[in-house]
Design a protein around this motif. Structure first.
Motif, PDB file in Angstrom:
ATOM      1  N   GLU A 142      40.396  38.890  68.898  1.00  6.29           N
ATOM      2  CA  GLU A 142      39.641  39.360  67.731  1.00  6.29           C
ATOM      3  C   GLU A 142      38.851  38.244  67.049  1.00  6.29           C
ATOM      4  O   GLU A 142      37.904  38.536  66.302  1.00  6.29           O
ATOM      5  N   ASN A 143      39.199  36.981  67.315  1.00  6.08           N
ATOM      6  CA  ASN A 143      38.422  35.876  66.763  1.00  6.08           C
ATOM      7  C   ASN A 143      36.976  35.907  67.238  1.00  6.08           C
ATOM      8  O   ASN A 143      36.103  35.298  66.606  1.00  6.08           O
ATOM      9  N   TYR A 144      36.735  36.586  68.353  1.00  2.39           N
ATOM     10  CA  TYR A 144      35.403  36.569  68.960  1.00  2.39           C
ATOM     11  C   TYR A 144      34.654  37.890  68.819  1.00  2.39           C
ATOM     12  O   TYR A 144      33.566  38.041  69.367  1.00  2.39           O
ATOM     13  N   VAL A 145      35.210  38.836  68.077  1.00  2.00           N
ATOM     14  CA  VAL A 145      34.539  40.126  67.902  1.00  2.00           C
ATOM     15  C   VAL A 145      33.230  39.955  67.135  1.00  2.00           C
ATOM     16  O   VAL A 145      32.171  40.463  67.550  1.00  2.00           O
ATOM     17  N   ALA A 146      33.276  39.252  66.010  1.00  3.72           N
ATOM     18  CA  ALA A 146      32.053  39.044  65.228  1.00  3.72           C
ATOM     19  C   ALA A 146      31.032  38.254  66.037  1.00  3.72           C
ATOM     20  O   ALA A 146      29.821  38.545  65.986  1.00  3.72           O
ATOM     21  N   THR A 147      31.504  37.273  66.798  1.00  2.00           N
ATOM     22  CA  THR A 147      30.614  36.488  67.654  1.00  2.00           C
ATOM     23  C   THR A 147      29.913  37.384  68.661  1.00  2.00           C
ATOM     24  O   THR A 147      28.696  37.267  68.887  1.00  2.00           O
ATOM     25  N   ALA A 148      30.672  38.281  69.273  1.00  2.00           N
ATOM     26  CA  ALA A 148      30.103  39.178  70.282  1.00  2.00           C
ATOM     27  C   ALA A 148      29.067  40.112  69.660  1.00  2.00           C
ATOM     28  O   ALA A 148      27.979  40.315  70.226  1.00  2.00           O
ATOM     29  N   ARG A 149      29.380  40.671  68.505  1.00  8.69           N
ATOM     30  CA  ARG A 149      28.438  41.591  67.862  1.00  8.69           C
ATOM     31  C   ARG A 149      27.156  40.880  67.456  1.00  8.69           C
ATOM     32  O   ARG A 149      26.054  41.409  67.629  1.00  8.69           O
ATOM     33  N   GLN A 150      27.301  39.669  66.947  1.00  4.61           N
ATOM     34  CA  GLN A 150      26.126  38.903  66.555  1.00  4.61           C
ATOM     35  C   GLN A 150      25.285  38.542  67.771  1.00  4.61           C
ATOM     36  O   GLN A 150      24.046  38.571  67.729  1.00  4.61           O
ATOM     37  N   ALA A 151      25.967  38.241  68.876  1.00  6.25           N
ATOM     38  CA  ALA A 151      25.256  37.834  70.087  1.00  6.25           C
ATOM     39  C   ALA A 151      24.421  38.959  70.670  1.00  6.25           C
ATOM     40  O   ALA A 151      23.369  38.723  71.279  1.00  6.25           O
ATOM     41  N   VAL A 152      24.874  40.185  70.512  1.00  6.80           N
ATOM     42  CA  VAL A 152      24.097  41.328  71.012  1.00  6.80           C
ATOM     43  C   VAL A 152      22.733  41.366  70.325  1.00  6.80           C
ATOM     44  O   VAL A 152      21.723  41.729  70.927  1.00  6.80           O
ATOM     45  N   GLN A 153      22.691  40.953  69.054  1.00  7.54           N
ATOM     46  CA  GLN A 153      21.439  40.956  68.300  1.00  7.54           C
ATOM     47  C   GLN A 153      20.599  39.708  68.561  1.00  7.54           C
ATOM     48  O   GLN A 153      19.371  39.788  68.701  1.00  7.54           O
ATOM     49  N   SER A 154      21.285  38.553  68.649  1.00 10.22           N
ATOM     50  CA  SER A 154      20.550  37.284  68.759  1.00 10.22           C
ATOM     51  C   SER A 154      20.306  36.838  70.194  1.00 10.22           C
ATOM     52  O   SER A 154      19.398  36.048  70.446  1.00 10.22           O
ATOM     53  N   GLY A 155      21.147  37.311  71.107  1.00 13.10           N
ATOM     54  CA  GLY A 155      21.028  36.884  72.495  1.00 13.10           C
ATOM     55  C   GLY A 155      21.691  35.549  72.785  1.00 13.10           C
ATOM     56  O   GLY A 155      21.583  35.033  73.905  1.00 13.10           O
ATOM     57  N   VAL A 156      22.393  34.991  71.789  1.00 14.82           N
ATOM     58  CA  VAL A 156      22.963  33.654  71.952  1.00 14.82           C
ATOM     59  C   VAL A 156      24.385  33.597  71.395  1.00 14.82           C
ATOM     60  O   VAL A 156      24.671  34.138  70.333  1.00 14.82           O
ATOM     61  N   ILE A 157      25.266  32.946  72.149  1.00 13.33           N
ATOM     62  CA  ILE A 157      26.557  32.508  71.627  1.00 13.33           C
ATOM     63  C   ILE A 157      26.515  30.993  71.609  1.00 13.33           C
ATOM     64  O   ILE A 157      26.316  30.351  72.645  1.00 13.33           O
ATOM     65  N   ALA A 158      26.661  30.412  70.417  1.00 11.28           N
ATOM     66  CA  ALA A 158      26.635  28.961  70.276  1.00 11.28           C
ATOM     67  C   ALA A 158      28.053  28.423  70.209  1.00 11.28           C
ATOM     68  O   ALA A 158      28.985  29.132  69.820  1.00 11.28           O
ATOM     69  N   GLY A 159      28.208  27.174  70.583  1.00 13.24           N
ATOM     70  CA  GLY A 159      29.516  26.551  70.522  1.00 13.24           C
ATOM     71  C   GLY A 159      29.459  25.112  70.969  1.00 13.24           C
ATOM     72  O   GLY A 159      28.392  24.588  71.315  1.00 13.24           O
ATOM     73  N   SER A 160      30.628  24.465  70.974  1.00 16.73           N
ATOM     74  CA  SER A 160      30.728  23.077  71.420  1.00 16.73           C
ATOM     75  C   SER A 160      31.863  22.921  72.424  1.00 16.73           C
ATOM     76  O   SER A 160      32.443  21.840  72.550  1.00 16.73           O
ATOM     77  N   ALA A 161      32.202  24.013  73.116  1.00 18.00           N
ATOM     78  CA  ALA A 161      33.377  24.021  73.989  1.00 18.00           C
ATOM     79  C   ALA A 161      33.064  23.655  75.436  1.00 18.00           C
ATOM     80  O   ALA A 161      33.977  23.614  76.267  1.00 18.00           O
ATOM     81  N   ARG A 162      31.790  23.432  75.726  1.00 24.00           N
ATOM     82  CA  ARG A 162      31.359  23.169  77.102  1.00 24.00           C
ATOM     83  C   ARG A 162      31.938  24.252  78.032  1.00 24.00           C
ATOM     84  O   ARG A 162      31.765  25.436  77.773  1.00 24.00           O
ATOM     85  N   ASP A 163      32.620  23.853  79.094  1.00 25.77           N
ATOM     86  CA  ASP A 163      33.212  24.846  79.997  1.00 25.77           C
ATOM     87  C   ASP A 163      34.728  24.919  79.815  1.00 25.77           C
ATOM     88  O   ASP A 163      35.454  25.378  80.698  1.00 25.77           O
ATOM     89  N   GLY A 164      35.218  24.475  78.648  1.00 26.32           N
ATOM     90  CA  GLY A 164      36.641  24.591  78.340  1.00 26.32           C
ATOM     91  C   GLY A 164      37.070  26.041  78.277  1.00 26.32           C
ATOM     92  O   GLY A 164      36.251  26.935  78.057  1.00 26.32           O
ATOM     93  N   ARG A 165      38.361  26.264  78.448  1.00 32.37           N
ATOM     94  CA  ARG A 165      38.853  27.637  78.572  1.00 32.37           C
ATOM     95  C   ARG A 165      39.782  28.016  77.415  1.00 32.37           C
ATOM     96  O   ARG A 165      40.453  27.170  76.834  1.00 32.37           O
ATOM     97  N   VAL A 166      39.785  29.315  77.110  1.00 33.43           N
ATOM     98  CA  VAL A 166      40.581  29.870  76.014  1.00 33.43           C
ATOM     99  C   VAL A 166      41.492  30.958  76.584  1.00 33.43           C
ATOM    100  O   VAL A 166      41.021  31.958  77.121  1.00 33.43           O
ATOM    101  N   ALA A 167      42.792  30.773  76.454  1.00 34.82           N
ATOM    102  CA  ALA A 167      43.761  31.774  76.933  1.00 34.82           C
ATOM    103  C   ALA A 167      44.141  32.674  75.759  1.00 34.82           C
ATOM    104  O   ALA A 167      45.260  32.635  75.256  1.00 34.82           O
ATOM    105  N   SER A 168      43.192  33.486  75.321  1.00 34.18           N
ATOM    106  CA  SER A 168      43.429  34.339  74.155  1.00 34.18           C
ATOM    107  C   SER A 168      44.162  35.617  74.551  1.00 34.18           C
ATOM    108  O   SER A 168      44.249  35.976  75.723  1.00 34.18           O
ATOM    109  N   ALA A 169      44.658  36.313  73.533  1.00 30.67           N
ATOM    110  CA  ALA A 169      45.315  37.607  73.727  1.00 30.67           C
ATOM    111  C   ALA A 169      45.010  38.474  72.513  1.00 30.67           C
ATOM    112  O   ALA A 169      44.524  37.983  71.490  1.00 30.67           O
TER     113      ALA A 169
END
Length: 285
Positions: A142-169
């Protein structure tokens, strides 16, 4: 008697729901700052008691008769250690058989900015002598729900994680794990590193959002300071934006990508796929 603190919050409500499927409602106490917010739980037979982390005098009555307590960490970063200590003291005074605490994954070793308060709380719990179980929660889908919704409008997800991985649930997965510990046996002195079964990268998140929405979405990796400025532009206070940008740097360094399997073992099923959570969120949002 099982007491859930912070029971009016997103995680707390889910824990109460999980418990209600395992034990009679009258054996569950929803301990909340504002009882009127959980009137629906009271109507279902759950005991509702006032419990304010900032008012220790409310905690003793809230824990009366408790055998197990779930301390859901407070949301006020920078003030949480004192708040948590008050809960631990009240749980000790009540003589609880188990105090479960929602900590952060790898609390004792991680460099993530959110960790020091959790580490200090864990240390205080250990020193208190209260039987404990540490539920070291990883990141939520759920930490990424707002990010996903915003990205649908902007076309971009920004971050500083490079290719690091997140084991979310999913938040519901963590709630199910808490309920399993609160209703089960053999959890004293346990330290659970709770993460999802599958780790993913932010470029993969962008591809998934694009697939689910039909809109083109790309991941744009930024220097930490620049990403912090982006977060500030979304309305986050400067210290909070800096902390979340540094969290992305921690992702790049591998601090949120481990998949030890503790969560799926506790809930006795696979963790919820990220796809499921985002598909539901984008459909409804």
């Amino acid at each position: 008697m099982i007491v859930v603190t912070g029971a009016s919050g997103h995680l707390g409500r889910l824990v109460v729901e999980e418990l209600a499927g395992r034990v009679p409602a009258e054996r569950i106490v929803a301990a909340v700052r504002s009882p009127e917010k959980v009137a629906d739980l009271a109507e279902r037979g759950v005991q509702v008691r006032e419990a304010d982390y900032d008012r220790p005098d409310t905690l003793g009555p809230a824990f009366e008769g408790a055998t197990k307590v779930l301390l859901i960490s407070g949301s006020e970063v920078g003030r949480r250690v004192g708040q948590h200590k008050a809960v631990v003291d009240a749980a000790k005074a009540a003589g609880v058989e188990l105090l479960a605490y929602t900590s952060i994954v790898h609390a004792d070793t991680t460099p993530l900015g959110l960790a020091p308060e959790h580490k200090a709380t864990e240390e205080y719990i250990r020193a208190s002598g209260v039987p404990f179980a540490f539920l070291r929660n990883g990141w939520y889908h759920e930490n990424y729900v707002a990010t996903a919704r915003q990205a649908v409008q902007s076309g971009v997800i920004a971050g500083s994680a490079r290719d690091g991985r997140v084991a979310s649930a999913a938040r519901a997965d963590y709630a199910a794990a808490a309920a399993a510990v609160l209703t089960g046996e053999g959890h004293r002195s346990a330290v659970y590193e709770l993460t999802g079964d599958v780790a993913w990268s932010l470029p993969e998140l962008a591809a998934l959002v694009s697939e689910l929405s039909g809109a083109p979405v790309e991941y744009r990796d930024l220097p930490v300071a620049e990403y912090a400025k982006v977060l500030e532009s979304y309305g986050l206070p400067e210290p909070v934006a800096a902390m979340f940008a540094q969290t992305d740097a921690g992702i790049a360094d591998g601090w949120l990508g481990a998949t030890p399997g503790d969560l799926s073992r506790l809930i006795e099923r696979p963790t919820t796929p990220l796809r499921d959570t985002l598909a539901e969120a984008l459909k409804n949002g």
